[in-house]
Write an enzyme that holds these catalytic residues in place. Sequence first.
Site, PDB file in Angstrom:
ATOM      1  N   GLN A 162       1.059  -9.631  -7.071  1.00 40.83           N
ATOM      2  CA  GLN A 162       0.433 -11.079  -6.724  1.00 40.83           C
ATOM      3  C   GLN A 162       1.361 -12.027  -7.483  1.00 40.83           C
ATOM      4  O   GLN A 162       1.442 -13.265  -7.908  1.00 40.83           O
ATOM      5  CB  GLN A 162      -0.427 -10.912  -7.431  1.00 40.83           C
ATOM      6  CG  GLN A 162      -2.020 -10.904  -6.240  1.00 40.83           C
ATOM      7  CD  GLN A 162      -2.315 -11.347  -5.318  1.00 40.83           C
ATOM      8  OE1 GLN A 162      -1.955 -12.548  -4.881  1.00 40.83           O
ATOM      9  NE2 GLN A 162      -2.688 -10.675  -3.693  1.00 40.83           N
ATOM     10  N   SER A 207       5.218  -7.356  -2.746  1.00 43.59           N
ATOM     11  CA  SER A 207       5.326  -7.583  -0.877  1.00 43.59           C
ATOM     12  C   SER A 207       5.637  -8.745  -0.429  1.00 43.59           C
ATOM     13  O   SER A 207       5.946  -9.526  -0.982  1.00 43.59           O
ATOM     14  CB  SER A 207       3.339  -7.460  -0.218  1.00 43.59           C
ATOM     15  OG  SER A 207       3.161  -6.968   0.860  1.00 43.59           O
ATOM     16  N   CYS A 221      -9.663  -7.335   1.830  1.00 48.22           N
ATOM     17  CA  CYS A 221      -9.533  -5.972   2.510  1.00 48.22           C
ATOM     18  C   CYS A 221     -11.338  -5.553   2.724  1.00 48.22           C
ATOM     19  O   CYS A 221     -11.628  -4.298   3.216  1.00 48.22           O
ATOM     20  CB  CYS A 221      -8.947  -4.774   1.803  1.00 48.22           C
ATOM     21  SG  CYS A 221      -7.516  -5.816   0.166  1.00 48.22           S
ATOM     22  N   THR A 238       1.012  -1.210   0.115  1.00 45.88           N
ATOM     23  CA  THR A 238      -0.110  -0.171   0.254  1.00 45.88           C
ATOM     24  C   THR A 238       0.678   1.183   0.062  1.00 45.88           C
ATOM     25  O   THR A 238       0.712   1.666  -0.550  1.00 45.88           O
ATOM     26  CB  THR A 238      -0.744   0.139   1.403  1.00 45.88           C
ATOM     27  OG1 THR A 238      -2.527  -1.174   0.900  1.00 45.88           O
ATOM     28  CG2 THR A 238      -1.387   1.465   1.865  1.00 45.88           C
ATOM     29  N   THR A 295      13.485   4.215  10.276  1.00 45.37           N
ATOM     30  CA  THR A 295      14.793   3.231  10.163  1.00 45.37           C
ATOM     31  C   THR A 295      14.480   1.597   9.439  1.00 45.37           C
ATOM     32  O   THR A 295      12.932   1.424   9.538  1.00 45.37           O
ATOM     33  CB  THR A 295      14.326   3.063  11.938  1.00 45.37           C
ATOM     34  OG1 THR A 295      15.059   4.154  12.397  1.00 45.37           O
ATOM     35  CG2 THR A 295      15.393   1.926  12.278  1.00 45.37           C
TER      36      THR A 295
END
Lengths: 162, 394
Positions: free
Chosen positions: B183, B203, B331, B76, B241
Amino acid sequence: MYTEKVMKHFHNPANMGKIANPDGVGKVGNMACGDMMYMYIKVAKNKQGEDIIKDIKFQTFGCVAAIATSSVITELVKGKPLSDALKVNNTDIMQSLSGLPPIKVHCSVLATEALSDAIYDHYKRNKKPISKELKAKHEDIVRHNKMLEEQYKEYLDTQELE
Amino acid sequence: MKKEQKRYYFDYAATTPVDKRVLKAMKPYFSDNFANPSSIHTPGMDASEAVESSRKIIANYLGATPSEIFFTSSATESNNWALKGIAATAKGDKKKIIISPIEHHCVLNTAKYLKKMGFEIVETPVDKEGIVDVEKLKELVDDKTLLVSIMHSNNEMGTIEPIKEIGKICDDKNVTFHTDAVQSYGKMPLNVNEMNVDLLTASSHKIYGPKGTAILYIRGGTQIEALLHGGGQESDKRSSTLNVPGIVGFRKATEICVKEMKKEWKKQSKLRDKITKYIKEKIPNSHLNGPALGKPRLCNNVNVRFDFIEGESLLMDLDSHGIAVSTSSACSSPKLEASHVLTALGISKGDAHGTIRITIGRFTSEKDVKYFLTTLEKSVTKLRVMSPLNTRNC
């Protein structure tokens, strides 16, 4: 998301099915929200001579909440005089289910509408007097259904609804 | 609900379990080598080395150079950054952003936000299988186009988009091209140069890595503004960080995926087709959404809709038998609206309701699939008996 009571009704719904020769039928809901409820009633007289719901069955297309509220309302009104059955509101349903998620509250309203329209249908079939309140409720339901039916006509046509 | 029930997970597109090999690789970076990779002492340098070697491995898989890989906290964030970061560099009337209507909400809603900021958002059409119309897109890309953002594959439907062709169009017209490859990453070969992409999102938690770690690939020379300002990490483009254990986990997850890619694709595609065929043959009035059997589709995705019943009921009934699936994308489950992907594919709102997404993965066995299919058949039948729409005998 759902209470144990909701899940219990969902997994083992009471009075699910159809009545062959019903004395009244209420059909409410719409495909857009994904809920459609059909409520069938059989009416008889009790010892006091009042009209009571002798038998009630439902058919529901919808989410867990739609199925659970359908089931619970049949339990709440079965055996009751029609006048008492009409007093059952969505708060009673919510209480019986120990609550519903906020976005599913409309399902409990839908269940009361399905029942009141089944009773309206019974009165109408038997040319019995219909209270102003019940008539207004019926007109609301019809208006709402019509609006949605037009919106989803194409879909409903393919489903061969009775 | 039975608490001790065996769980059957068929929701790998929502997230995946962390592979034990990944967890093992991450462990030293929590309490032993916990240093901040920005510190110049020895432990800091060790942490920095772990990050840089991870960057290299991820870059290698994508055919990129390590300096083009930027670590972020989520897909995101990466998608927000790609769109907002490019938008922030807009000059003159070059304010057109082209997306597809089946993008993830983090792209759709970022685009919606940019529209409010004065950008022109254009949705390029997709066909009934969810494939972007390349010819139409070619017509849409003009002098005013700032950015094209089309997903590599769709999270709900498993549709694989013609990214190479789209990349070529953008390259020819000198337009920045972003792809959300969440995906696809780890499931199939991805090469940023072959695809001509300038920005790519991936991701970790979709590939058996930890949550909270993702990347944005940014082609060298691409003008993009920073999303997070601060201490200047990630070449002053993404301050924060660095999440060292997460990044190390993402690396290990990538390594395993690359090594086992061919084997996994073959195994999962076979199970995917088995599920698809079984449903088609044994459950009447069921429809496969997205690409037809035999057409390109993610190896782990089946998206199917059943007439006369509603997806949430089916999901919950399956859940009571220990099976986890999704109604569309996780979601959007709490919302009542039909999936935007299904409606973009031309499926009516009414029909879209009976849809579930079944996604398999590394740990799905033949036995799990067998149990799933027999349970699915029973659940569909049970709910259809309840439905007033079921006027036929099924």
